[in-house]
Motif scaffolding. Sequence first.
Motif, mmCIF file in Angstrom:
data_model
loop_
_atom_site.group_PDB
_atom_site.id
_atom_site.type_symbol
_atom_site.label_atom_id
_atom_site.label_comp_id
_atom_site.label_asym_id
_atom_site.label_seq_id
_atom_site.Cartn_x
_atom_site.Cartn_y
_atom_site.Cartn_z
ATOM 1 N N PRO A 207 0.832 -1.219 0.000
ATOM 2 C CA PRO A 207 0.000 0.000 0.000
ATOM 3 C C PRO A 207 0.862 1.264 0.000
ATOM 4 C CG PRO A 207 -0.740 -1.550 1.682
ATOM 5 C CD PRO A 207 0.568 -2.072 1.170
ATOM 6 N N PHE A 208 0.298 2.339 -0.557
ATOM 7 C CA PHE A 208 0.995 3.627 -0.560
ATOM 8 C C PHE A 208 0.885 4.243 0.835
ATOM 9 C CE2 PHE A 208 -0.633 2.980 -4.929
ATOM 10 C CZ PHE A 208 0.593 2.905 -5.584
ATOM 11 N N VAL A 209 2.021 4.699 1.369
ATOM 12 C CA VAL A 209 2.063 5.204 2.744
ATOM 13 C C VAL A 209 1.547 6.637 2.808
ATOM 14 C CG1 VAL A 209 3.567 5.681 4.719
ATOM 15 C CG2 VAL A 209 4.000 3.692 3.259
ATOM 16 N N ASP A 210 1.972 7.460 1.862
ATOM 17 C CA ASP A 210 1.518 8.853 1.796
ATOM 18 C C ASP A 210 1.604 9.313 0.350
ATOM 19 O OD1 ASP A 210 4.214 9.433 1.266
ATOM 20 O OD2 ASP A 210 4.643 9.873 3.376
ATOM 21 N N ILE A 211 1.267 10.561 0.115
ATOM 22 C CA ILE A 211 1.215 11.054 -1.269
ATOM 23 C C ILE A 211 2.590 11.026 -1.924
ATOM 24 C CG2 ILE A 211 1.446 13.508 -0.618
ATOM 25 C CD1 ILE A 211 -0.735 12.053 -3.478
ATOM 26 N N PHE A 212 3.649 11.227 -1.133
ATOM 27 C CA PHE A 212 4.992 11.241 -1.720
ATOM 28 C C PHE A 212 5.442 9.826 -2.074
ATOM 29 C CE2 PHE A 212 4.804 15.150 0.854
ATOM 30 C CZ PHE A 212 4.964 16.052 -0.180
ATOM 31 N N ASP A 213 5.087 8.872 -1.243
ATOM 32 C CA ASP A 213 5.367 7.472 -1.556
ATOM 33 C C ASP A 213 4.694 7.102 -2.880
ATOM 34 O OD1 ASP A 213 6.198 4.771 -1.184
ATOM 35 O OD2 ASP A 213 4.228 4.284 -0.331
ATOM 36 N N PHE A 214 3.456 7.573 -3.062
ATOM 37 C CA PHE A 214 2.725 7.335 -4.311
ATOM 38 C C PHE A 214 3.484 7.926 -5.498
ATOM 39 C CE2 PHE A 214 -0.290 9.029 -7.462
ATOM 40 C CZ PHE A 214 -0.968 7.878 -7.832
ATOM 41 N N LEU A 215 3.895 9.196 -5.364
ATOM 42 C CA LEU A 215 4.570 9.893 -6.467
ATOM 43 C C LEU A 215 5.931 9.281 -6.780
ATOM 44 C CD1 LEU A 215 3.664 13.512 -5.330
ATOM 45 C CD2 LEU A 215 2.736 12.330 -7.319
ATOM 46 N N GLU A 216 6.599 8.747 -5.764
ATOM 47 C CA GLU A 216 7.926 8.158 -5.963
ATOM 48 C C GLU A 216 7.864 6.802 -6.669
ATOM 49 O OE1 GLU A 216 9.454 10.445 -1.975
ATOM 50 O OE2 GLU A 216 9.162 8.267 -1.893
ATOM 51 N N ARG A 217 6.661 6.195 -6.692
ATOM 52 C CA ARG A 217 6.557 4.844 -7.248
ATOM 53 C C ARG A 217 5.860 4.770 -8.606
ATOM 54 N NH1 ARG A 217 4.133 1.814 -2.087
ATOM 55 N NH2 ARG A 217 3.568 0.260 -3.657
ATOM 56 N N VAL A 218 5.045 5.778 -8.952
ATOM 57 C CA VAL A 218 4.299 5.681 -10.214
ATOM 58 C C VAL A 218 5.053 6.351 -11.358
ATOM 59 C CG1 VAL A 218 2.077 5.574 -9.035
ATOM 60 C CG2 VAL A 218 2.934 7.793 -9.829
ATOM 61 N N ASP A 219 4.662 6.001 -12.562
ATOM 62 C CA ASP A 219 5.285 6.551 -13.771
ATOM 63 C C ASP A 219 4.569 7.856 -14.150
ATOM 64 O OD1 ASP A 219 6.198 7.158 -16.301
ATOM 65 O OD2 ASP A 219 6.074 5.107 -17.055
ATOM 66 N N PRO A 220 5.291 8.991 -14.173
ATOM 67 C CA PRO A 220 4.624 10.271 -14.480
ATOM 68 C C PRO A 220 4.061 10.333 -15.896
ATOM 69 C CG PRO A 220 7.018 10.535 -14.417
ATOM 70 C CD PRO A 220 6.723 9.154 -13.911
ATOM 71 N N LYS A 221 4.550 9.476 -16.787
ATOM 72 C CA LYS A 221 4.002 9.464 -18.155
ATOM 73 C C LYS A 221 2.607 8.836 -18.161
ATOM 74 C CE LYS A 221 7.553 7.428 -20.292
ATOM 75 N NZ LYS A 221 8.670 7.455 -19.332
ATOM 76 N N VAL A 222 2.327 8.021 -17.150
ATOM 77 C CA VAL A 222 1.022 7.354 -17.063
ATOM 78 C C VAL A 222 0.077 8.149 -16.163
ATOM 79 C CG1 VAL A 222 -0.159 5.231 -16.373
ATOM 80 C CG2 VAL A 222 2.086 5.106 -17.445
ATOM 81 N N VAL A 223 0.563 8.554 -14.979
ATOM 82 C CA VAL A 223 -0.249 9.349 -14.052
ATOM 83 C C VAL A 223 0.165 10.815 -14.191
ATOM 84 C CG1 VAL A 223 -0.995 9.629 -11.662
ATOM 85 C CG2 VAL A 223 -0.362 7.368 -12.496
ATOM 86 N N ASN A 224 -0.547 11.533 -15.059
ATOM 87 C CA ASN A 224 -0.189 12.935 -15.335
ATOM 88 C C ASN A 224 -0.938 13.895 -14.404
ATOM 89 O OD1 ASN A 224 -2.795 12.975 -16.331
ATOM 90 N ND2 ASN A 224 -2.164 12.820 -18.473
ATOM 91 N N LYS A 225 -0.798 15.187 -14.692
ATOM 92 C CA LYS A 225 -1.400 16.203 -13.813
ATOM 93 C C LYS A 225 -2.929 16.078 -13.761
ATOM 94 C CE LYS A 225 -2.127 21.148 -13.257
ATOM 95 N NZ LYS A 225 -2.212 22.431 -13.952
ATOM 96 N N ARG A 226 -3.570 15.879 -14.913
ATOM 97 C CA ARG A 226 -5.038 15.783 -14.944
ATOM 98 C C ARG A 226 -5.526 14.579 -14.139
ATOM 99 N NH1 ARG A 226 -7.575 16.063 -20.705
ATOM 100 N NH2 ARG A 226 -9.455 16.552 -19.541
ATOM 101 N N ALA A 227 -4.784 13.470 -14.242
ATOM 102 C CA ALA A 227 -5.164 12.274 -13.479
ATOM 103 C C ALA A 227 -5.024 12.532 -11.984
ATOM 104 C CB ALA A 227 -4.293 11.092 -13.902
ATOM 105 N N LEU A 228 -3.938 13.189 -11.596
ATOM 106 C CA LEU A 228 -3.696 13.498 -10.179
ATOM 107 C C LEU A 228 -4.811 14.398 -9.633
ATOM 108 C CD1 LEU A 228 -1.372 12.855 -8.126
ATOM 109 C CD2 LEU A 228 -0.553 15.168 -8.561
ATOM 110 N N GLU A 229 -5.184 15.418 -10.426
ATOM 111 C CA GLU A 229 -6.260 16.332 -10.008
ATOM 112 C C GLU A 229 -7.586 15.582 -9.864
ATOM 113 O OE1 GLU A 229 -4.797 20.580 -12.009
ATOM 114 O OE2 GLU A 229 -6.040 19.185 -13.164
ATOM 115 N N GLY A 230 -7.891 14.706 -10.840
ATOM 116 C CA GLY A 230 -9.142 13.945 -10.791
ATOM 117 C C GLY A 230 -9.203 13.044 -9.565
ATOM 118 N N LEU A 231 -8.091 12.359 -9.271
ATOM 119 C CA LEU A 231 -8.042 11.472 -8.107
ATOM 120 C C LEU A 231 -8.226 12.257 -6.810
ATOM 121 C CD1 LEU A 231 -5.067 9.210 -9.254
ATOM 122 C CD2 LEU A 231 -7.412 8.428 -8.885
ATOM 123 N N ALA A 232 -7.602 13.441 -6.748
ATOM 124 C CA ALA A 232 -7.706 14.278 -5.543
ATOM 125 C C ALA A 232 -9.139 14.763 -5.343
ATOM 126 C CB ALA A 232 -6.746 15.457 -5.648
#
Length: 659
Positions: free
Chosen positions: A363-388
């Motif tokens: 499991p992802f521990v916090d938002i930074f753990d999430f960002l450090e593990r995912v591929d930014p080409k797949v999870v872009n800014k619009r996806a991050l905003e939608g999830l938030a």
Amino acid sequence: AEPAVKTLLDTSLELEGLYRNASTHAAGIVIGDRPLTELVPLYQDPRSTIPASQFNMKWVEPAGLVKFDFLGLKTLTVLDRAKGFLDRRGAGPEWNLLPLDDAKTYELMASGQTVGVFQLESQGMRDTLRKMRCGSIEEITALISLYRPGPMEMIDTYIDRKFGRAEVDYLHPSLKDVLTETYGVIIYQEQVMKIAQVLAGYSLGEADLLRRAMGKKKKEEMDFQRLRFVKGASEKDVPEEQSGSIFDLVAKFAGYGFNKSHAAAYALISFQTGWLKANHPVEFFAASMSLDLSNTDKLAVFYQDCRRFEVPVLAPDINRSSGDFDVAWEDGQGSVLYALGAIRNVGLEAMNHVVQNRNEGGPFVDIFDFLERVDPKVVNKRALEGLARAGAFDGIHQNRRQLFEQADVLVAYCQSVAAERASSQVSLFGADQAGASRPRLRNVEPWAGPEKLDQELAAVGFYLSGHPLEELTPALKRKRVTFVAEAQGLAEAGHEAFQMAGVVRRKQERASMKSGEKFAFVTFSDPTGEFECMFPPEQLRRCREVLEVGTSVLVKVRAKASDGEVRFFGDDASRMDVLLDDANIGLRVIISSNGADPDALKSRLERARANGKGGEVWLQTTLQGRTEVEVKLPGRYRLDAALRGALKTVPGVIMLEDA
């Protein structure tokens, strides 16, 4: 005489009779007993993987080919996906071994609660189901065959005969066995063939030719068949006058006649889907929503239906949800896990990548753990905003607004970590210091109340975790407002006039066929569900400005209940401001004995201060654990959902009460 006209006519004559394009039947496949090139000319459409016959459907059969329609039904995938969910807990069904007398399935159909059930989900079909109260697979087959433009006029006859309100007419005593199943109503092509066989001595081959002739309605063929039918019937001692009228009646319905084997296959799938919904609603909804992942309007319909069936839908969660819709069972309670991939601007593939990452690394521990593990080409800014906005990060980061407004910073960090990973550089300070470069997020007030829900609405397409009017429920109840869940039952019991409330979700204006004046269908959402209200022209003219999408509205309605369906008609509508400006409502803010943040309280109350209108606010707390103290604040305040939601976020505020 004119050269331009001559050129036009000459060119037209050259083009006349030529094919403009090669159209292909959506599901038609032809099969022959030898290579098709020996039987018909073929055409290779560049967009297709298989060739098409150049002969059209009328001529391929005389050329020696057999036509088949292979239908791709989404429902079969729904059933298969649901079986996968059920297999996990050892409850997977054998579809072809289901008991066709399952009472719960027929109760579901008789109630008309068939949203998502194959062939039975339109409003008209659901109304007919309530009247018909199907009790067998044969009756479902008959309904599917009758509910079409031509034979639809016979539905009421069928129902009246079924319930003994009309006498069953078998046309002739010898046809009783042929028509008993359908209460004397000619529904199927097979019945047409059997009638010809029994009454007029047709062979099955001749009966098939009769069926085709009646379908084509060619006069010469029909005249020939009528003579043959009457002659054959007279040999069986049926008077010419009677056999002629039976032929005419059969001919009338044969044109509409449905192929029973086709209808029965459809009816079986309808039964299987209905059985799934009646017996395993959690798996039914998860599978159905999965097949409409990108259709927000359809997902909203299923979500409302989930509420009617008391099936919990858990909000999207980055550490629990899948990319697609899924099912969770805990302590005997099943829930639908909302799909991460169904959030707007997110994408299923991107979320499958996230879920795979979570499965492999925990499991992802916090938002930074999430960002450090995912591929930014797949999870872009619009996806991050939608999830938030949808609240998918709530389990690891509570402040949705902080993530949404600082998505640029977060995505830049995600990209820098990915670049570092790609260049295989190890942090200078070692693994323990890897978080040193994490950005500091600017402190912002979290979204609260309606604003939080509006952001969720933008990301999900409907209110999922709450409702903007929930905070106002006590005040609305005091104004004798009836929510839709309660109004349905009251209307069925004979009540006609209601004061209702809701947020306007959709408005469709249409012109009346008779007068040309506009009327409207308006969909409202209240804390218990959604309801549609029809505003006739006069009422629409009076209320049009109030009925804007997103507006919170009080509505005076008339309700009409028939056959288990309740319809609402709008008489008047006013903005919720009317309620909020009422001096008779007040709010008590209960504070812990340790006090509350005074600056936060003051700033929120100041924003809601009203001039002359609105309600009063009291602060209540307990001193030294014993003495209860209440202070009435000066002035009046706009006691809307925004203020209530904001006050709840103040540290030290325990609860709110309507005073």
